[in-house]
Design an enzyme around this catalytic site. Structure first.
Site, PDB file in Angstrom:
ATOM      1  N   GLY A 160     -33.677  19.017  46.748  1.00  0.00           N
ATOM      2  CA  GLY A 160     -34.004  18.141  48.482  1.00  0.00           C
ATOM      3  C   GLY A 160     -34.428  16.819  48.393  1.00  0.00           C
ATOM      4  CG  LEU A 161     -34.714  13.556  51.145  1.00  0.00           C
ATOM      5  CD1 LEU A 161     -34.898  13.399  52.378  1.00  0.00           C
ATOM      6  CD2 LEU A 161     -34.050  12.857  50.335  1.00  0.00           C
TER       7      LEU A 161
ATOM      8  CG  HIS B 216     -33.280  18.487  68.358  1.00  0.00           C
ATOM      9  ND1 HIS B 216     -32.414  17.632  68.900  1.00  0.00           N
ATOM     10  CD2 HIS B 216     -33.432  17.804  67.315  1.00  0.00           C
ATOM     11  CE1 HIS B 216     -32.261  16.463  68.979  1.00  0.00           C
ATOM     12  NE2 HIS B 216     -32.724  16.185  67.626  1.00  0.00           N
TER      13      HIS B 216
ATOM     14  CB  SER C   6     -28.086  11.984  66.857  1.00  0.00           C
ATOM     15  OG  SER C   6     -28.372  11.186  66.581  1.00  0.00           O
TER      16      SER C   6
ATOM     17  NE  ARG D 207     -36.068  15.245  67.738  1.00  0.00           N
ATOM     18  CZ  ARG D 207     -36.204  15.090  66.316  1.00  0.00           C
ATOM     19  NH1 ARG D 207     -36.883  15.964  65.259  1.00  0.00           N
ATOM     20  NH2 ARG D 207     -35.805  13.646  66.078  1.00  0.00           N
TER      21      ARG D 207
ATOM     22  CD  GLU E 213     -38.374  21.268  57.862  1.00  0.00           C
ATOM     23  OE1 GLU E 213     -36.962  20.635  56.935  1.00  0.00           O
ATOM     24  OE2 GLU E 213     -37.996  22.428  58.621  1.00  0.00           O
TER      25      GLU E 213
ATOM     26  NE  ARG F  16     -39.505  16.790  61.261  1.00  0.00           N
ATOM     27  CZ  ARG F  16     -38.070  16.465  61.936  1.00  0.00           C
ATOM     28  NH1 ARG F  16     -38.337  14.936  61.572  1.00  0.00           N
ATOM     29  NH2 ARG F  16     -36.562  16.925  61.931  1.00  0.00           N
TER      30      ARG F  16
HETATM   31  C1  LIG Z   1     -29.267  18.767  61.532  1.00  0.00           C
HETATM   32  C2  LIG Z   1     -30.652  18.104  60.811  1.00  0.00           C
HETATM   33  C3  LIG Z   1     -30.887  17.080  60.964  1.00  0.00           C
HETATM   34  C4  LIG Z   1     -31.997  16.194  60.417  1.00  0.00           C
HETATM   35  N1  LIG Z   1     -31.885  14.697  61.016  1.00  0.00           N
HETATM   36  C5  LIG Z   1     -33.361  14.199  60.662  1.00  0.00           C
HETATM   37  C6  LIG Z   1     -33.227  12.541  60.814  1.00  0.00           C
HETATM   38  O1  LIG Z   1     -32.638  12.220  61.134  1.00  0.00           O
HETATM   39  N2  LIG Z   1     -34.441  12.201  60.191  1.00  0.00           N
HETATM   40  C7  LIG Z   1     -35.798  12.952  59.742  1.00  0.00           C
HETATM   41  O2  LIG Z   1     -36.859  12.113  59.226  1.00  0.00           O
HETATM   42  N3  LIG Z   1     -35.446  14.038  59.812  1.00  0.00           N
HETATM   43  C8  LIG Z   1     -34.035  15.480  60.419  1.00  0.00           C
HETATM   44  N4  LIG Z   1     -34.025  15.884  59.911  1.00  0.00           N
HETATM   45  C9  LIG Z   1     -34.701  17.227  59.121  1.00  0.00           C
HETATM   46  C10 LIG Z   1     -35.201  16.447  57.746  1.00  0.00           C
HETATM   47  O3  LIG Z   1     -34.128  16.246  57.464  1.00  0.00           O
HETATM   48  C11 LIG Z   1     -35.857  17.853  56.382  1.00  0.00           C
HETATM   49  O4  LIG Z   1     -37.241  18.636  57.265  1.00  0.00           O
HETATM   50  C12 LIG Z   1     -35.938  17.178  55.381  1.00  0.00           C
HETATM   51  O5  LIG Z   1     -34.571  17.190  54.837  1.00  0.00           O
HETATM   52  C13 LIG Z   1     -36.384  18.237  54.102  1.00  0.00           C
HETATM   53  O6  LIG Z   1     -36.405  17.736  53.233  1.00  0.00           O
HETATM   54  P1  LIG Z   1     -37.063  18.675  52.083  1.00  0.00           P
HETATM   55  O7  LIG Z   1     -36.984  18.469  50.454  1.00  0.00           O
HETATM   56  O8  LIG Z   1     -38.340  19.390  51.930  1.00  0.00           O
HETATM   57  O9  LIG Z   1     -36.126  20.626  51.509  1.00  0.00           O
HETATM   58  P2  LIG Z   1     -34.624  20.701  52.248  1.00  0.00           P
HETATM   59  O10 LIG Z   1     -33.875  19.547  51.718  1.00  0.00           O
HETATM   60  O11 LIG Z   1     -34.330  21.561  52.433  1.00  0.00           O
HETATM   61  O12 LIG Z   1     -33.857  21.732  50.057  1.00  0.00           O
HETATM   62  C14 LIG Z   1     -34.837  22.301  49.760  1.00  0.00           C
HETATM   63  C15 LIG Z   1     -34.876  22.705  48.553  1.00  0.00           C
HETATM   64  O13 LIG Z   1     -35.133  23.505  47.957  1.00  0.00           O
HETATM   65  C16 LIG Z   1     -34.100  24.559  47.310  1.00  0.00           C
HETATM   66  N5  LIG Z   1     -35.354  25.732  46.980  1.00  0.00           N
HETATM   67  C17 LIG Z   1     -35.219  26.944  48.581  1.00  0.00           C
HETATM   68  N6  LIG Z   1     -35.602  28.113  48.523  1.00  0.00           N
HETATM   69  C18 LIG Z   1     -35.876  28.282  46.531  1.00  0.00           C
HETATM   70  C19 LIG Z   1     -36.198  29.217  46.140  1.00  0.00           C
HETATM   71  N7  LIG Z   1     -36.399  30.050  46.251  1.00  0.00           N
HETATM   72  N8  LIG Z   1     -35.399  28.841  44.730  1.00  0.00           N
HETATM   73  C20 LIG Z   1     -35.046  27.492  44.072  1.00  0.00           C
HETATM   74  N9  LIG Z   1     -34.547  26.937  44.774  1.00  0.00           N
HETATM   75  C21 LIG Z   1     -34.721  26.442  46.198  1.00  0.00           C
HETATM   76  C22 LIG Z   1     -33.366  24.095  48.064  1.00  0.00           C
HETATM   77  O14 LIG Z   1     -31.874  24.234  47.045  1.00  0.00           O
HETATM   78  C23 LIG Z   1     -32.917  23.269  47.657  1.00  0.00           C
HETATM   79  O15 LIG Z   1     -33.062  22.079  46.601  1.00  0.00           O
HETATM   80  C24 LIG Z   1     -32.832  17.081  60.287  1.00  0.00           C
HETATM   81  C25 LIG Z   1     -32.674  18.332  60.402  1.00  0.00           C
HETATM   82  C26 LIG Z   1     -31.307  18.831  60.433  1.00  0.00           C
HETATM   83  C27 LIG Z   1     -30.853  20.155  60.247  1.00  0.00           C
END
Ligand SMILES: Cc1cc2nc3c(=O)[nH]c(=O)nc-3n(C[C@H](O)[C@H](O)[C@H](O)COP(=O)(O)OP(=O)(O)OC[C@H]3O[C@@H](n4cnc5c(N)ncnc54)[C@H](O)[C@@H]3O)c2cc1C
Ligand code: FES
Lengths: 258, 639
Positions: free
Chosen positions: B44-45, B268, B286, B332, B427, B437
């Site tokens: 993810g990000l 939310h 949104s 929120r 996250e 948040r």
């Molecule tokens: C609908 C929605 C809208 C949002 N809008 C916003 C916004 O406008 N602005 C904002 O700041 N935030 C927003 N958020 C929150 C934000 O998107 C997330 O908090 C953030 O993108 C999480 O990023 P991350 O890289 O931590 O995790 P994720 O993007 O959840 O990535 C997790 C990664 O881990 C991998 N993974 C997990 N477990 C395992 C495992 N056991 N083995 C192998 N791989 C695994 C997955 O495959 C994935 O690649 C939003 C969230 C949602 C649900």
């Protein structure tokens, strides 16, 4: 609603598959297509049969996971809609629906409706990026980007990488996917320095993956849930011709890219 | 033995700490970097940005994701935008203001030094993303556009239409694929981490299951980074993608990583209410909609008239009434709770009475339908597509839904967990958001961690600790791999009748009812009784068909549900132990006479960190006290 479903079942890669018939009762028009599939799977588990494997995650039309050919159309009958956002109210009580995986030589079936789309990742790895290391960027506003360029770039960047364009194309071509990335990056000042190398490398990788050629059927645009326009393909063809003619090409490609 | 929590916050003034720390961190000699192997779980990000940057620096990187491509991570779904203290709008924003807003918005339950660093690096994130070709929205002059988001007083949110997460993730994904193409990152897709290997007090690698072949494999490294996202799906219905789960962090917790503030979850306020019993998720609308939409319910309970037939004087615009200065733009947590209250009073609308109106009638009258379409067209279309209703003509119906988890694995200033060599980003860590948040801050934090913090701090660790030296065929790996294989076998062998999903739904309902928007002792104690019962029923009656040696989505799901069933307990215990209301954690026993949250700084100004003590044993709580040197705790008021 009650429906008859014909679903593709295939145990694994390279083994023969077949259509399987299911009578589905109690479908609500508010359900999404995938929720209807959940219902089928719940019942299969209760009956001691293995559920249908299908790819999905966001169920909001953005992750590009879901990939089903519904009644012969990639993502089903509704324009600009992924199958996860397709709702059962699109269908009528008593309908017969066929569900199949993406079909393309470059997308081998993994199981049932799940296919391997890693070829698309390799096309990106070949050149679908800007070579900029973390920490070396100038201020975000140092280089103005015309609003129009940013907007059209965004139109192209909206691609979700689902591969419906490939599935819909009679030649299983990945031109729309590749062209969208080229159009997204080559249009921005940040993408210009590598524009020629990018298009050459990506097109070369696309060919190496076994995707077919584009013969202007435009089925890709019809199937694209994000309505990426085919004019990006024409744009890429022009960029490719120009890049192939450019003097640096041979030397640059030898030196490697990235 | 209680956990040792050394936050390693550097000394010195708040705005000099990060600078100083970067200088103090030991460096790995450039020629030696390629001797170190780092495992990044998650693309993810947070994970993708970390993996790409580490590879650019010269480390050998293995990146794992259970998705079929790095680009599919849940981050892709973020809509609204990303904050940064650029002050391009000249409206008085600054690093200090973003820092201040985040500490206050988190209801004084975050670590100040981390938040300050986040605000500092926020500006570099935008620069980096622009350079990668992220097509942010622009003004006619060619400069970057901003909007105000989630009630912020300044316009500091950068966005790419309604697809900001997608574009930021594609930027990070492309940077990652560039390193894959260059042979610096080995990408392991369709590969699920099942456990962490800890030996000699240090993380040594991970064990995974290849989701296509079913093979259980061991991977050794000198450090492990988890960027595996949040656990909102413990509620079953949430705005998260279906595959989001707690397995990676929970398994790490069982190996010694402290879990911090698990009860801090964000609900939310603006999601589409679920319309049928088979609903598989909730869809977010949104938050920006609250800029123009007015939230209301009928004054009288049980009023079943169509919204248009309810005259203005019989409507209750309850946010405007209760919070005259912030109105529909309250944060929120406040908006969600207010919606729950009016629905509990029987004034909710739509099927089941779990919904409130978000009405654009007045905005359309004021600025015209075209302007509203320009602002929110794609959201209105999405709403119409899902509900079959036209939001230009009838008010939208919305209801709160689980969305984000502030809790996560505890990390120090270096983003290292209580297990040396195990780092946590995005996250998945308990991070910088305290008890609540702010909008557009999760994307910022994920990319801050991955691009600008972890790549420095992990170097400091590796320079000190040296290479691990333990190979993937060492006994420590073999025994963890054996446990994973046995657990998989055990899941397949239960002679049950019910699908894994059916248990997940059951658990989700308990969590939503007892540990959701409002919590109380009786309910939480009830949940603590019910969860082990569901868990027991699961291991007796789950039915996982098929075999373990090929793609088996039911098996994957079963493993994840099993972990949620363990994790849920500590989440509820944390909620029970925290006898105060703060941010997203609202304990009904602790509220003012007007129904507002009542924080208890004297007893709860700390991070609650839980330590795993073994199956069937109560986890142990250790507290990291929080000190506020710069932003002094005050009561949030939106009246
Ligand atoms: C609908 C929605 C809208 C949002 N809008 C916003 C916004 O406008 N602005 C904002 O700041 N935030 C927003 N958020 C929150 C934000 O998107 C997330 O908090 C953030 O993108 C999480 O990023 P991350 O890289 O931590 O995790 P994720 O993007 O959840 O990535 C997790 C990664 O881990 C991998 N993974 C997990 N477990 C395992 C495992 N056991 N083995 C192998 N791989 C695994 C997955 O495959 C994935 O690649 C939003 C969230 C949602 C649900
Ligand atoms: S499931 Fe994500 S696009 Fe359909």
């Amino acid at each position: 609603m009650n429906l008859t479903l014909h679903v593709w079942r295939q145990e694994g890669p390279g083994v023969p598959g077949r259509m399987e018939r299911h009578e589905v009762a109690g479908v609500s028009p508010d359900m999404s297509f995938l929720e209807m599939m959940d219902l089928v799977n719940e019942r299969l588990v209760r009956e001691g049969k293995e559920p249908v494997a299908f790819e999905h995650d966001c169920r909001e039309g953005i992750c590009g996971c879901c990939s089903m050919v519904v009644n012969g159309a990639a993502h089903g009958p509704k324009k600009a809609t992924t199958v996860c956002q397709l709702h059962m109210r699109t269908f009528k009580d008593g309908d017969t629906i066929t569900v199949e995986p993406w079909r393309a030589a470059a997308f081998p079936v993994v199981r049932d409706l799940v296919v391997d789309r890693s070829a698309l990742d390799r096309v990106i790895a070949a050149g679908g990026f800007v070579s900029v290391n973390t920490g070396s960027a100038p201020d975000g506003n140092a280089i103005p980007v015309p609003k129009e360029a940013a907007d059209v770039s965004m139109d192209a960047a909206a691609c979700i990488g689902c591969g419906a364009c490939v599935a819909a194309c009679p030649n299983a071509s990945a031109m729309l996917f590749t062209a969208a990335k080229v159009a997204h990056l080559n249009r921005l000042p940040q993408g210009v320095p590598e524009a020629a190398r990018r298009v050459r490398a990506m097109v070369e990788q696309m060919d190496a993956e076994g995707f077919g050629a584009c013969t202007n059927h435009y089925e890709c645009m019809e199937a694209c849930p994000k309505e990426i326009p085919v004019r990006f393909i024409a744009e890429m063809n022009r960029a490719w011709t120009k890049a192939s003619l450019s003097a640096e090409s041979a030397a640059a490609d030898k030196a490697g890219f990235g | 033995m209680a956990l040792r929590l050394d936050s390693k916050v550097p000394s010195g003034p708040m705005d000099r700490k990060w600078e100083k720390h970067k200088f103090d961190l030991k460096l790995v000699n450039p020629a030696n970097k390629r001797k170190f192997r780092v495992i990044v779980v998650g693309s993810g990000l947070a994970g993708a940005s970390a993996a790409a940057t580490l590879a650019e620096l010269g480390y050998l990187v293995d990146c794992f994701t259970f998705h079929d491509s790095a680009r599919r991570a849940h981050s892709i779904a973020a809509q609204g935008g990303i904050n940064a203290a650029k002050n391009y709008q000249n409206d008085g924003d600054s690093v200090h203001r973003l820092f201040y807003d985040t500490v206050k918005g988190g209801d004084f339950r975050a670590r100040e030094a981390n938040v300050h660093r986040l605000a500092e690096v926020s500006t570099a994130i935008i620069d980096q993303c622009v350079a990668q070709g992220v097509p942010f929205a622009r003004e006619y002059g060619g400069g970057l556009a901003n909007r105000s988001f989630g009630g912020a007083q300044v316009s500091r949110t950068f966005y790419a239409r309604g697809q900001t997460g997608q574009q930021l993730l594609l930027g990070a994904y492309q940077a990652l694929q560039r390193q894959v193409g260059a042979g610096k990152v080995t990408m392991h897709t369709r590969s699920e981490m099942l456990d962490v290997v800890v030996e000699g007090g240090r993380a040594r690698g991970i064990v995974t299951r290849d989701l296509v072949t079913g093979k259980i494999e061991s991977w050794a490294a000198d450090a492990v980074v988890l960027g595996t996202g949040g656990y909102s799906n413990v509620f079953f219905l949430s705005t998260n993608a279906k595959a989001c789960n707690v397995t990676a962090t929970w398994r790490a917790h069982r190996r010694g990583a402290g879990f911090a503030n698990p009860c801090f979850t964000q609900i939310h306020p603006t999601s589409i209410p679920v319309s049928n019993e088979h609903a598989s998720k909730t869809t977010l609308m949104s938050e920006s909609l609250r800029n123009d939409g007015r939230v209301w319910v009928p004054l009288k309970a049980g009023d079943r008239r169509a919204p248009d037939d309810v005259p203005d004087h019989e409507r209750d615009y309850y946010l405007e009434r209760r919070y005259p200065s912030f109105g529909n733009l309250v944060p929120r947590d406040v908006a969600s709770r207010a919606a729950k209250i009016v629905c509990d009073e029987g004034r909710g609308v739509g099927p089941g009475g779990r919904g409130v109106y978000l009405d654009f009638r007045d905005a359309i009258q004021r600025v015209g339908k075209d302007t509203i379409r320009q602002r929110y067209g794609n959201l209105f279309d999405m709403y119409a597509n899902i509900t079959g209703e036209d939001p230009y003509a009838v008010p939208m119906r919305i209801y709160p839904a689980p969305h984000y988890t502030m809790g996560g694995l505890w990390v120090d200033y270096d983003l290292m967990s209580t297990v040396p060599g195990l780092f946590v980003v995005g996250e998945a860590n308990f991070s910088d958001h305290g008890a609540n948040r702010l909008g557009a801050s999760a994307l910022m934090q994920g990319l801050a961690d991955g691009y600008f913090v972890l790549p420095y701090t992990i170097g400091g660790y590796l320079a000190g600790a040296g290479t691990s030296g333990l190979k993937a065929d060492a006994p420590a790996f073999l025994s963890v791999a054996k446990e994973c294989a046995e657990r998989t076998k055990r899941l397949l062998a239960v002679p049950g009748t019910r699908s894994p999903d059916s248990f997940h739904i059951e658990l989700g309902k308990v969590m939503w009812d007892e540990c959701g928007m409002a919590r109380n002792r009786t309910g939480l104690e009830r949940a603590l009784k019910k969860i082990p019962e569901i868990r027991e029923a699961f291991w007796k009656d789950v039915r996982v068909l098929g075999t373990g040696d090929r793609l088996n989505q039911n098996l994957e799901k079963a493993g994840r549900v099993a972990d949620f069933l363990e994790f849920a307990e500590v989440m509820v215990l944390d909620a029970l132990t925290r006898e105060e209301s703060c941010g997203g954690h609202f304990r009904e026993e602790h509220q003012t006479s007007e129904g507002e949250a009542l924080r208890n700084d004297k007893d709860f100004q700390h991070v609650a960190v839980w330590e795993w003590k073994g199956d069937g044993k109560a986890p142990e709580l250790t507290k990291e006290p929080l000190a506020f040197e710069v932003v002094h705790p005050s009561t949030r008021s939106y009246k």
